[in-house]
Design an enzyme around this catalytic site. Structure first.
Site, PDB file in Angstrom:
ATOM      1  N   GLU A 102       9.122  17.110  13.912  1.00  0.00           N
ATOM      2  CA  GLU A 102       9.561  17.032  12.523  1.00  0.00           C
ATOM      3  C   GLU A 102       8.792  18.050  11.692  1.00  0.00           C
ATOM      4  OE1 GLU A 102       8.604  13.238  10.819  1.00  0.00           O
ATOM      5  OE2 GLU A 102      10.616  12.952  10.071  1.00  0.00           O
TER       6      GLU A 102
ATOM      7  N   GLU B  92       9.117   2.167  10.859  1.00  0.00           N
ATOM      8  CA  GLU B  92      10.187   3.119  10.516  1.00  0.00           C
ATOM      9  C   GLU B  92       9.545   4.494  10.540  1.00  0.00           C
ATOM     10  OE1 GLU B  92      13.341   2.687   9.968  1.00  0.00           O
ATOM     11  OE2 GLU B  92      13.465   0.514   9.756  1.00  0.00           O
TER      12      GLU B  92
ATOM     13  N   LYS C  97       0.871  -1.191   0.000  1.00  0.00           N
ATOM     14  CA  LYS C  97       0.000   0.000   0.000  1.00  0.00           C
ATOM     15  C   LYS C  97       0.902   1.234   0.000  1.00  0.00           C
ATOM     16  CE  LYS C  97      -2.100   3.198   2.056  1.00  0.00           C
ATOM     17  NZ  LYS C  97      -1.996   4.572   1.458  1.00  0.00           N
TER      18      LYS C  97
ATOM     19  N   CYS D 128      13.609  11.361   6.032  1.00  0.00           N
ATOM     20  CA  CYS D 128      13.465  11.022   7.451  1.00  0.00           C
ATOM     21  C   CYS D 128      14.751  11.283   8.227  1.00  0.00           C
ATOM     22  CB  CYS D 128      13.039   9.573   7.612  1.00  0.00           C
ATOM     23  SG  CYS D 128      14.144   8.429   6.773  1.00  0.00           S
TER      24      CYS D 128
END
Ligand code: NAP
Length: 504
Positions: free
Chosen positions: A388, A253, A178, A287
């Site tokens: 973030e 992750e 997905k 990331c």
């Protein structure tokens, strides 16, 4: 525009439209142009894809193919990806808006991931336990974990998918892939390529659609054995909660707030140049981006002045702009999130040195371009240091001592990656050892290899991708004990008489 409008879901070995016929338009972040029209899955489609994967795993031949045969299949996929590399790079830059040259690097990395796992499949996967008895064979066997839901983000769509799909195939798992609703094109092309390579029917399945709609049906279904997810922290927490209900295996992750520590005794030319790349590559949508610059006080002005000058020179542009150095943000919603993040940082006391807003230069007006941004006078109490942005935003903090650098470097909930710049090797090793992050670069920033594990400490995730550990995520370990000379255990009495006799 790629012609994918007809049937872009894949399960039961067939390409299909959504059960209700729904579609979604994929638009370029560079200029809003239409890139593709793809099917938008329903819950029913998700259930069918899971059924397809389950049937292929429970009754299909793939799990018992053996390691060598699966390795040959994965090597063939690497060959086909290499053959079609330019097509994949064009699809990736079309969806993400990233420059074609960056997309080409991504696809080369994808090929190396498939090649690495093809090789790893040929190594030993059984272990004999030494019992010291000739009649006992005690063997540790690795088996595929089962049906896997593989959910990926939009920043490196095919690369992140490859970190999951390649080891899943080597292990003998069936899966439902997905991708992000924003970037499905390379996943569609990859599954076409799986068909050509000879992946057995039902092993690879593809669901496209909004995570908010298809995510829970996919992750809550008891027929799914493992969920491997790459994405944001909040989505990861939600998925982990859903997986707990059926005690699924879960690999996460997640995000990072990655400290890039520059000591005064570093090679400053290299450190400054890498600091600019670390945070502004792919407009910060990485990331492991070096979003937190920790700089020793005595060199603060020199380092910051040069970084600001370099940030102002960065040329933004789309996939076809050969002069461009970095591209747009993925969407309007993401651009608004990054702009709000900068506003909040300034309200909290950060000093905006450059950037901080959407770029409205000629040629960029229709895209989601955000100026490279530098915020000074930051500290760990500020949300811009803790959260973030996933955009081109650098925060700067100063430190006076080695121990202060370490404690600042560890002072967020995240633990994905970090770097330390110094010519003092012993100091570099001490700092690398004390930082609680999954990857540490010394006098470098950013390299990763298929052979080397990738993943996060603390809230940056659970488990590891890449390297041998990236394969272990897709394996169950079974201990098989064989006794070739069976004997009575003699533990419990087998009649009343024998008990009485023993007591007497
Ligand atoms: P996201 O919003 O969390 O989405 C990631 C994936 O999860 C997408 O496919 C999304 O689908 C899907 N999703 C959304 N809600 C879901 C739900 N309730 N259940 C199941 N799946 C759901 O993350 P993103 O914005 O795409 O990616 C950026 C994040 O990824 C950043 O935080 C970045 O740090 C992280 N990241 C981490 C790594 C790493 O190696 N640690 C690598 C790359 C990116 P939709 O797109 O359809 O919503």
């Amino acid at each position: 525009m790629s012609d994918q409008s007809a049937k872009t879901l894949f399960f039961g070995g067939e390409w299909r439209s959504a059960s209700d016929g729904a579609t979604r338009e994929i638009r370029s972040p560079d200029d809003g142009s239409l890139v593709a029209v793809v099917s938008e899955a329903t819950e029913l489609d998700v259930a069918s894809a899971i059924a397809s994967a389950r049937a292929s795993f429970d009754a299909g031949e793939f799990p018992s193919w053996g390691w060598a045969k699966r390795s040959a299949l994965v090597a063939r996929i690497a060959d086909l990806l290499e053959r079609d590399a330019e097509k994949f790079a064009l699809l990736e830059s079309g969806d993400t808006g990233k420059r074609l040259i960056e997309a080409r690097y991504d696809i080369a990395d994808v090929v190396s991931v498939f090649r690495y796992y093809a090789g790893l499949g040929l190594t030993e996967h059984e272990r004999v336990v030494q019992i010291g008895d000739d009649h006992i064979d005690s063997r540790i066997i690795s088996e595929p974990v089962g049906v896997c839901a593989l959910i990926g983000p939009w920043n490196y769509p095919l690369l992140q998918a490859s970190w999951k799909v390649a080891p899943a195939l080597i292990a003998g798992c069936s899966f439902i892939l997905k991708p992000s609703e924003l970037t499905p094109s390379t996943a569609i092309a990859l599954v076409h390529l799986f068909e050509e390579a000879g992946v057995p029917k039902g092993v690879a399945n593809l669901i496209l659609g909004a995570g908010a709609v298809v995510g829970t049906p996919l992750t809550s279904d008891s027929r799914v054995d493992l969920v491997s997810f790459t994405g944001g922290l909040e989505t990861g927490k939600r998925i982990m909660g859903v997986c707990a209900q059926t005690v699924k295996k879960v690999a996460l992750e997640l995000g990072g707030k990655n400290p890039n520590i520059i000591f005064a005794d570093a090679d400053l030319d290299a450190a400054i140049d890498n600091a600019v790349t670390a945070v502004f590559l792919h407009s910060g949508q990485v990331c492991s981006a070096g979003t937190r610059l920790l700089v020793e006080r005595s060199i603060h002005d020199r380092v910051v002045n040069q970084i600001v000058a370099r940030a102002k020179m960065i040329r933004l542009g789309g996939p076809d702009d050969l002069e461009a150095e970095t591209g747009p943000l993925i969407s309007k919603a993401h651009l608004e999130k990054v702009a709000t993040y900068v506003e909040k940082a300034v309200a909290e006391g950060a000093t905006l040195l450059t950037g901080g807003k959407r770029s409205t230069l000629d040629g960029l007006r229709d895209g989601w371009y955000f100026e490279p941004t530098v915020l000074d006078n930051c500290n760990t109490k500020m949300s811009c240091v803790q959260d973030e942005s996933f955009g081109p935003v650098l925060t700067i903090e100063v430190f006076d001592t080695e121990s202060e650098a370490i404690s600042l470097g560890n002072d967020t909930i995240y633990g994905l990656a970090g770097a330390v710049w110094t010519k003092d090797v012993a100091k570099a090793k001490r700092v690398a050892g004390a930082l609680r992050h999954g990857t540490i670069w010394i006098n470098d920033f950013g390299p990763y290899k298929a052979q080397a594990e990738w993943g996060g400490f603390k809230a940056s995730g659970i488990g590891r991708e890449l390297g041998p550990s990236g394969l272990h995520e897709y394996l169950e370990i079974k201990h098989v004990w064989t006794n070739t000379s069976p004997a009575r255990s003699g533990w419990f009495a087998d009649s009343l008489n024998s008990q009485v006799e023993e007591k007497g």
